[in-house]
Design an enzyme around this catalytic site. Structure first.
Site, PDB file in Angstrom:
ATOM      1  N   HIS A  62      36.461  27.045  45.007  1.00  0.00           N
ATOM      2  CA  HIS A  62      35.976  28.148  44.418  1.00  0.00           C
ATOM      3  C   HIS A  62      34.503  28.055  43.802  1.00  0.00           C
ATOM      4  CE1 HIS A  62      37.334  32.212  41.863  1.00  0.00           C
ATOM      5  NE2 HIS A  62      36.026  31.991  42.077  1.00  0.00           N
ATOM      6  N   ARG A  66      25.735  31.524  45.107  1.00  0.00           N
ATOM      7  CA  ARG A  66      24.601  32.373  45.273  1.00  0.00           C
ATOM      8  C   ARG A  66      23.714  32.648  46.351  1.00  0.00           C
ATOM      9  NH1 ARG A  66      28.076  34.788  41.210  1.00  0.00           N
ATOM     10  NH2 ARG A  66      27.737  33.720  39.266  1.00  0.00           N
ATOM     11  N   ASN A  96      30.766  37.098  46.979  1.00  0.00           N
ATOM     12  CA  ASN A  96      30.101  38.258  46.192  1.00  0.00           C
ATOM     13  C   ASN A  96      28.703  38.173  46.159  1.00  0.00           C
ATOM     14  OD1 ASN A  96      30.438  36.181  44.477  1.00  0.00           O
ATOM     15  ND2 ASN A  96      31.113  37.300  42.709  1.00  0.00           N
ATOM     16  N   LYS A 147      38.024  36.548  50.732  1.00  0.00           N
ATOM     17  CA  LYS A 147      38.015  36.756  49.203  1.00  0.00           C
ATOM     18  C   LYS A 147      38.286  38.458  49.142  1.00  0.00           C
ATOM     19  CE  LYS A 147      37.899  35.957  44.962  1.00  0.00           C
ATOM     20  NZ  LYS A 147      36.776  35.250  43.867  1.00  0.00           N
ATOM     21  N   HIS A 182      41.233  37.561  43.728  1.00  0.00           N
ATOM     22  CA  HIS A 182      41.233  37.665  42.270  1.00  0.00           C
ATOM     23  C   HIS A 182      42.039  38.717  41.894  1.00  0.00           C
ATOM     24  CE1 HIS A 182      38.387  37.957  38.726  1.00  0.00           C
ATOM     25  NE2 HIS A 182      38.892  38.638  38.448  1.00  0.00           N
ATOM     26  N   ASP A 310      35.570  27.623  39.794  1.00  0.00           N
ATOM     27  CA  ASP A 310      34.938  28.784  39.535  1.00  0.00           C
ATOM     28  C   ASP A 310      33.640  28.719  39.163  1.00  0.00           C
ATOM     29  OD1 ASP A 310      34.467  31.465  39.662  1.00  0.00           O
ATOM     30  OD2 ASP A 310      35.959  32.260  38.212  1.00  0.00           O
ATOM     31  N   HIS A 314      24.820  32.005  35.891  1.00  0.00           N
ATOM     32  CA  HIS A 314      24.239  33.176  35.537  1.00  0.00           C
ATOM     33  C   HIS A 314      22.863  32.510  34.605  1.00  0.00           C
ATOM     34  CE1 HIS A 314      27.203  35.884  37.184  1.00  0.00           C
ATOM     35  NE2 HIS A 314      27.910  35.254  36.275  1.00  0.00           N
ATOM     36  N   PRO A 329      30.065  38.000  33.753  1.00  0.00           N
ATOM     37  CA  PRO A 329      30.965  36.885  33.301  1.00  0.00           C
ATOM     38  C   PRO A 329      30.867  35.607  34.137  1.00  0.00           C
ATOM     39  CG  PRO A 329      32.154  38.573  34.522  1.00  0.00           C
ATOM     40  CD  PRO A 329      30.812  39.151  34.185  1.00  0.00           C
ATOM     41  N   GLY A 330      30.992  34.385  33.701  1.00  0.00           N
ATOM     42  CA  GLY A 330      30.759  33.243  34.587  1.00  0.00           C
ATOM     43  C   GLY A 330      30.375  32.159  33.890  1.00  0.00           C
TER      44      GLY A 330
END
Ligand code: NCD
Ligand code: ZN
Length: 450
Positions: A62, A66, A96, A147, A182, A310, A314, A329-330
């Protein structure tokens, strides 16, 4: 006989569930022999790992590498350098991205861009394509899994409709790859957000992503996946109720279901969110202490199959926004996950066997990857660990572009000191020792394997 490529000598090697004092001969990217040093063939190279442990390379299923339009947050090179620094020889990248990886064309484009830039093995998730009958083509293009975001879909399919989700998961089952889920229910989140209104508090983000959202999504997706015959892997489970639902589905109904937990959900609590603010804001959010403790117990018991980072980097600007609903979030986790887990072994919380199952053999088995054990003929994907090395987590030193961590300042024992991918040393003492392109793109089914 010509010499083999490399002998790794002087360490203790994890084979068949225990450590043996042995060396490893590597030739042509694969383990050629595990034996006491006098019994190893001659080698052109030698890596001395006196006093260190040699484990099967860690596998992180996970990761958000990017790239493309999100390269300002992380790119294929920096993300895989972070992986190598963290002892990971294989990572699976999430779809994503911008644009989302939701068609064979976009997946091929992503693979073209990543090749030549990665320093570890990278496999790619696909998002569900429209129509879902394109799923086999995506698998052929290189998707190792799919995913599914239940709360903010990155697919053009309307998966809020059960029959659409069922159809898509049936195609995934047919292609015989797992779907990573998710699990959060959009309705629950939207209701709380509407009630809360505008906010500048990360605690409100946590409130808007309650355990109920996870539980509801699990109750919905588990029977649908079972009906479809799909193998599902629940991402970043964040509640003990969630774990129980997964465990029961597996035990009593024979569902093909596995799950993962992140180090932050295992080791941090909502108090850390209060302390760190948006830097500790992740989705699903950190939970109360009792929940984290319950998750750690579940990890020990084998109810949680995998530890995954995960890794979700950012920028400082994004994390600094006042409007909490505009903060992504992240948490970047590739460079903290292994040290945190090794620290748990040092503290006697986890055994070596459990660590290796959750970080290497478990994820390899679930996703059909080649890693997970050191044996003759296996790809030489190894991590050398200094089990006793005490160090302070310092995100300013990350290879990732994201320089923040809610673990900053933690003093932990245990550190990956060398990472070997396909027989090549890609990290030594924290430095990246191979160029972009030294890693490989994983293609499980492609017609013309490269
Ligand atoms: C993920 C990201 O940044 O891509 N963030 C996160 O908090 N886990 C997306 C997501 O899974 O919500
Ligand atoms: Zn997620």
């Amino acid at each position: 006989m010509p010499p083999v490529d490399l002998n790794v000598v002087g360490g203790k090697v994890y084979v068949d569930g225990g450590f043996v004092e042995a060396g490893i001969s590597i030739d042509d990217g694969r383990v050629a022999r595990v034996a006491k040093e006098p019994h190893l063939p001659e080698a052109s190279g030698r890596l001395n790992v006196d006093g260190l442990l040699v484990l099967p390379g860690f596998v992180d299923v996970h990761v958000h590498l990017r790239g493309m339009e999100l390269s300002y947050k992380e790119d294929f090179y920096t993300g895989t350098c972070a992986a190598a620094a963290g002892g990971f020889t294989t990572v699976l990248d999430m779809p994503n991205t911008k644009p989302p990886t939701n068609s064979p064309e976009r997946l091929r484009e992503k693979i073209t861009r990543a090749r030549g830039r990665v320093v570890v093995r990278v496999g790619f998730y696909g998002a569900l394509p429209k129509p879902p009958s394109r799923i086999p083509e995506m698998v052929e293009a290189g998707a190792v899994a799919f995913k599914v975001y239940l709360h903010h879909p990155i697919t053009e399919l309307d998966i809020s409709r059960d029959e659409v989700l069922l159809d898509a998961l049936s195609w995934v089952a047919e292609a015989d790859v797992p779907a990573a889920i998710h699990a959060e229910d959009a309705g629950v989140i939207e209701d709380v957000k509407r009630r809360l209104g505008p906010s500048t508090s990360p605690m409100d983000f946590a409130e808007a992503h309650p355990i109920e959202a996870e539980v509801r999504a699990l109750r919905r997706v588990i029977p649908i996946a079972q009906k479809a015959g799909a193998k599902i892997h629940i991402c970043h489970v964040s509640s003990t109720v969630g774990v129980q639902l997964i465990r029961k589905a597996r035990a009593s109904r024979g569902a093909l279901i596995t799950c993962e937990a992140t180090p932050h959900h295992l080791l941090l609590t909502v108090e850390d969110l209060e302390k760190w603010g948006s830097k500790a804001m992740t989705d699903p959010p950190l939970r109360p202490r009792a929940v984290a403790q319950g998750l750690l117990e579940a990890l020990k018991l084998g109810w949680i199959d995998v530890v995954a980072s995960d890794h979700a980097p950012h920028t400082a600007e994004e994390k600094g926004r006042r409007d909490v609903w505009a903060v992504p979030p992240g948490i970047p986790g590739l460079e903290t996950t292994a040290p945190l887990m090794l620290n748990l072994v040092n503290k006697g919380v986890l055994s070596w066997r459990t660590l290796i199952q959750r970080l290497s053999s478990g994820p390899s088995r679930i996703f059909g990857l080649s890693g997970g054990e050191i044996r003759d003929g296996a790809p030489a994907d190894l991590v050398v660990v200094d089990a006793k090395r005490e160090h302070r987590i310092d995100s300013s030193k990350f290879h990732s572009k994201a320089h923040y961590s809610p673990f900053d300042g933690w003093v932990v024992r245990g550190k990956p000191v060398a990472t070997i991918v396909g027989g090549r040393v890609v990290m030594r003492d924290g430095e990246i020792t191979a160029p972009g392109g030294a890693g490989k793109i994983i293609r499980l089914r492609a017609k013309n394997q490269k």
